[in-house]
Design a protein around this motif. Structure first.
Motif, PDB file in Angstrom:
ATOM      1  N   GLY A 101       0.850  -1.180   0.000  1.00  0.00           N
ATOM      2  CA  GLY A 101       0.000   0.000   0.000  1.00  0.00           C
ATOM      3  C   GLY A 101       0.884   1.228   0.000  1.00  0.00           C
ATOM      4  N   ILE A 102       0.649   2.176  -0.930  1.00  0.00           N
ATOM      5  CA  ILE A 102       1.579   3.297  -1.075  1.00  0.00           C
ATOM      6  C   ILE A 102       0.817   4.571  -1.447  1.00  0.00           C
ATOM      7  N   MET A 103       1.132   5.661  -0.790  1.00  0.00           N
ATOM      8  CA  MET A 103       0.643   6.986  -1.159  1.00  0.00           C
ATOM      9  C   MET A 103       1.828   7.715  -1.774  1.00  0.00           C
ATOM     10  N   PHE A 104       1.881   7.753  -3.102  1.00  0.00           N
ATOM     11  CA  PHE A 104       3.107   8.225  -3.748  1.00  0.00           C
ATOM     12  C   PHE A 104       3.166   9.734  -3.918  1.00  0.00           C
ATOM     13  N   HIS A 105       2.030  10.422  -3.952  1.00  0.00           N
ATOM     14  CA  HIS A 105       2.080  11.880  -4.000  1.00  0.00           C
ATOM     15  C   HIS A 105       2.634  12.396  -2.674  1.00  0.00           C
ATOM     16  N   GLY A 106       3.346  13.493  -2.739  1.00  0.00           N
ATOM     17  CA  GLY A 106       3.964  14.031  -1.537  1.00  0.00           C
ATOM     18  C   GLY A 106       5.398  14.441  -1.807  1.00  0.00           C
ATOM     19  N   ASN A 107       6.203  14.465  -0.749  1.00  0.00           N
ATOM     20  CA  ASN A 107       7.525  15.077  -0.833  1.00  0.00           C
ATOM     21  C   ASN A 107       8.688  14.104  -0.821  1.00  0.00           C
ATOM     22  N   THR A 108       8.442  12.804  -0.910  1.00  0.00           N
ATOM     23  CA  THR A 108       9.563  11.875  -0.781  1.00  0.00           C
ATOM     24  C   THR A 108       9.676  10.884  -1.934  1.00  0.00           C
ATOM     25  N   ILE A 109       8.587  10.283  -2.354  1.00  0.00           N
ATOM     26  CA  ILE A 109       8.646   9.214  -3.354  1.00  0.00           C
ATOM     27  C   ILE A 109       8.705   9.801  -4.761  1.00  0.00           C
ATOM     28  N   THR A 110       9.593   9.283  -5.595  1.00  0.00           N
ATOM     29  CA  THR A 110       9.677   9.717  -6.989  1.00  0.00           C
ATOM     30  C   THR A 110       8.425   9.269  -7.721  1.00  0.00           C
ATOM     31  N   HIS A 111       7.722  10.213  -8.330  1.00  0.00           N
ATOM     32  CA  HIS A 111       6.471   9.853  -8.988  1.00  0.00           C
ATOM     33  C   HIS A 111       6.158  10.797 -10.142  1.00  0.00           C
ATOM     34  N   LEU A 112       5.242  10.339 -10.977  1.00  0.00           N
ATOM     35  CA  LEU A 112       4.762  11.099 -12.133  1.00  0.00           C
ATOM     36  C   LEU A 112       3.379  11.659 -11.815  1.00  0.00           C
ATOM     37  N   ASP A 113       3.185  12.942 -12.092  1.00  0.00           N
ATOM     38  CA  ASP A 113       1.870  13.575 -11.988  1.00  0.00           C
ATOM     39  C   ASP A 113       1.250  13.639 -13.369  1.00  0.00           C
ATOM     40  N   SER A 114       0.064  13.071 -13.519  1.00  0.00           N
ATOM     41  CA  SER A 114      -0.696  13.256 -14.748  1.00  0.00           C
ATOM     42  C   SER A 114      -1.595  14.483 -14.588  1.00  0.00           C
ATOM     43  N   LEU A 236       7.817  17.625 -20.520  1.00  0.00           N
ATOM     44  CA  LEU A 236       7.780  17.050 -19.172  1.00  0.00           C
ATOM     45  C   LEU A 236       8.814  17.790 -18.335  1.00  0.00           C
ATOM     46  N   ILE A 237       8.462  18.144 -17.105  1.00  0.00           N
ATOM     47  CA  ILE A 237       9.448  18.758 -16.221  1.00  0.00           C
ATOM     48  C   ILE A 237       9.639  17.895 -14.983  1.00  0.00           C
ATOM     49  N   GLY A 238      10.832  18.010 -14.403  1.00  0.00           N
ATOM     50  CA  GLY A 238      11.133  17.277 -13.185  1.00  0.00           C
ATOM     51  C   GLY A 238      12.105  18.074 -12.337  1.00  0.00           C
ATOM     52  N   ALA A 239      12.205  17.661 -11.085  1.00  0.00           N
ATOM     53  CA  ALA A 239      13.117  18.328 -10.159  1.00  0.00           C
ATOM     54  C   ALA A 239      13.481  17.350  -9.058  1.00  0.00           C
ATOM     55  N   ASP A 240      14.501  17.703  -8.294  1.00  0.00           N
ATOM     56  CA  ASP A 240      14.877  16.880  -7.146  1.00  0.00           C
ATOM     57  C   ASP A 240      14.132  17.308  -5.889  1.00  0.00           C
ATOM     58  N   THR A 241      13.119  18.136  -6.062  1.00  0.00           N
ATOM     59  CA  THR A 241      12.176  18.511  -5.012  1.00  0.00           C
ATOM     60  C   THR A 241      10.772  18.254  -5.567  1.00  0.00           C
ATOM     61  N   PRO A 242       9.718  18.571  -4.801  1.00  0.00           N
ATOM     62  CA  PRO A 242       8.360  18.436  -5.349  1.00  0.00           C
ATOM     63  C   PRO A 242       7.970  19.578  -6.300  1.00  0.00           C
ATOM     64  N   GLN A 243       8.912  20.116  -7.023  1.00  0.00           N
ATOM     65  CA  GLN A 243       8.737  21.085  -8.108  1.00  0.00           C
ATOM     66  C   GLN A 243       8.642  22.528  -7.657  1.00  0.00           C
ATOM     67  N   ASP A 244       7.509  22.946  -7.079  1.00  0.00           N
ATOM     68  CA  ASP A 244       7.286  24.354  -6.757  1.00  0.00           C
ATOM     69  C   ASP A 244       8.193  24.832  -5.637  1.00  0.00           C
ATOM     70  N   VAL A 245       8.813  26.001  -5.824  1.00  0.00           N
ATOM     71  CA  VAL A 245       9.471  26.637  -4.688  1.00  0.00           C
ATOM     72  C   VAL A 245       8.392  26.954  -3.648  1.00  0.00           C
ATOM     73  N   GLN A 246       8.730  26.711  -2.393  1.00  0.00           N
ATOM     74  CA  GLN A 246       7.804  26.993  -1.298  1.00  0.00           C
ATOM     75  C   GLN A 246       8.521  27.783  -0.219  1.00  0.00           C
ATOM     76  N   PRO A 247       7.932  28.881   0.269  1.00  0.00           N
ATOM     77  CA  PRO A 247       6.634  29.412  -0.170  1.00  0.00           C
ATOM     78  C   PRO A 247       6.704  29.974  -1.588  1.00  0.00           C
ATOM     79  N   SER A 248       5.550  29.980  -2.237  1.00  0.00           N
ATOM     80  CA  SER A 248       5.507  30.371  -3.642  1.00  0.00           C
ATOM     81  C   SER A 248       5.692  31.866  -3.829  1.00  0.00           C
ATOM     82  N   GLY A 249       5.404  32.662  -2.780  1.00  0.00           N
ATOM     83  CA  GLY A 249       5.465  34.106  -2.906  1.00  0.00           C
ATOM     84  C   GLY A 249       4.139  34.724  -3.284  1.00  0.00           C
ATOM     85  N   TYR A 250       3.101  33.884  -3.398  1.00  0.00           N
ATOM     86  CA  TYR A 250       1.779  34.368  -3.797  1.00  0.00           C
ATOM     87  C   TYR A 250       0.744  33.933  -2.768  1.00  0.00           C
ATOM     88  N   ASP A 251       0.003  34.886  -2.245  1.00  0.00           N
ATOM     89  CA  ASP A 251      -0.948  34.583  -1.179  1.00  0.00           C
ATOM     90  C   ASP A 251      -2.073  33.653  -1.638  1.00  0.00           C
TER      91      ASP A 251
END
Length: 313
Positions: A101-114, A236-251
């Protein structure tokens, strides 16, 4: 560095939209940029025959629920007496199997977002309503199965940490178009239509040395890169983080790169890559492009898949 205002970023949902670009029934989004010619060019990027993984190993247990069964002899399996006699006669082989059982979305597991992973104002990519996602059956629109034939294209790694001459970007530091172009010049490579673009912030090095960081503050793509990605026709884009800089700078926009990419552009994403070996190999070979192979599991109706992207130089 030019930082777009919040109104600018909100405007990207219109100005960068690919809705209808490849037809009203399109679910592939920017993967349409990967033509047969692009795949052939990606094959020509293999010049050394070396391949490396761009994924983290999934921790067991921890990031996965796991139940393992071991049968030293197959005939000891419950119900074996009902199997054909040929099965019962072979008493020497055993087996193990797993229920995972795996929850792959999040900040640790390498995964593809459709594209169906995010909605904006109740809409999915190409204007479909949120009602196309069902609690039991998943999404009937722009799910990961749209990429059932795999994503095979030219990958380009841009080492942003090296450009800034730091071991890694600090949490909260964004990557801007100026960084991308500085990395292109430094590495002698140019991002082209149909490419998969991976950025190294150096977080992989920090994670190897110090372990995963807590919280959601992280380095990553700044929303300012979105028009650049559209102009270059990145698939396709990828990063060694979950993509978005956080905080994003936008309220009012927590994850503008995710939201605009997936919903407006149909731009698929590889989250949480481990790009350290890929970067080391690229620097050793003096080659920053490669064939990238991404083969999602064909989970019906899901918004992505755990993935092991393979870069072949």
């Amino acid at each position: 560095m030019t930082t777009p205002t919040q109104d600018d970023v909100l405007g990207y949902f219109e100005t960068l939209s690919n809705w209808g670009r490849w037809g009203d029934d399109d679910q592939l989004g920017t993967l349409n940029h990967i033509t047969n010619d692009v795949r052939l060019a990606a094959a020509r990027a293999v010049r050394h025959g070396r391949s490396v993984s761009c994924a983290w190993e999934v921790a067991v247990p921890g990031e996965m629920e796991r139940s393992t069964n071991v049968c030293p002899s197959a005939v000891e399996m419950p119900g074996a007496e009902h199997m054909p006699q040929l099965f019962q006669n072979d008493r020497r082989w055993g087996f193990s199997n797993e229920r995972l059982g795996i929850m792959f979305h999040g900040n640790t597991i390498t995964h593809l977002d459709s594209p169906c992973h995010l909605l904006w104002d109740g809409k999915l990519y190409n204007g479909r309503p949120h009602s196309m996602i069902d609690a039991e059956t998943g999404s009937s629109w722009a799910a990961v199965t749209a990429a059932a034939n795999g994503i095979v294209t030219r990958g380009v790694l841009l080492d942003i940490a090296a450009v800034r001459e730091v071991p890694w970007l600090e949490p909260g530091e964004g990557v801007f178009p100026e960084d991308l172009e500085a990395a292109e010049r430094r590495q002698g490579v140019r991002v082209q239509s149909g490419d998969a673009l991976l950025i190294r912030t150096g977080y992989g090095r920090a994670r190897h040395q110090e372990g995963p960081s807590g919280g959601i503050t992280q380095a990553g793509w700044h929303a300012a890169c979105l028009p650049w990605l559209q102009e270059r026709e990145v698939a396709l884009i990828g990063a060694d983080t979950p993509q978005d800089v956080q905080p994003s700078g936008y309220d009012d926009i927590l994850m503008p790169v995710h939201a605009v990419s997936l919903v407006a552009m149909g731009l698929w994403m590889l989250d949480n890559c481990d790009l350290e070996e890929c970067a080391t190999t690229a620097a050793e070979l003096g080659q920053w492009d490669f064939q990238l192979a991404v083969a999602p599991v064909r989970f019906a109706g899901t918004s992505g898949s755990p993935i092991n992207p393979i870069a072949t130089f």
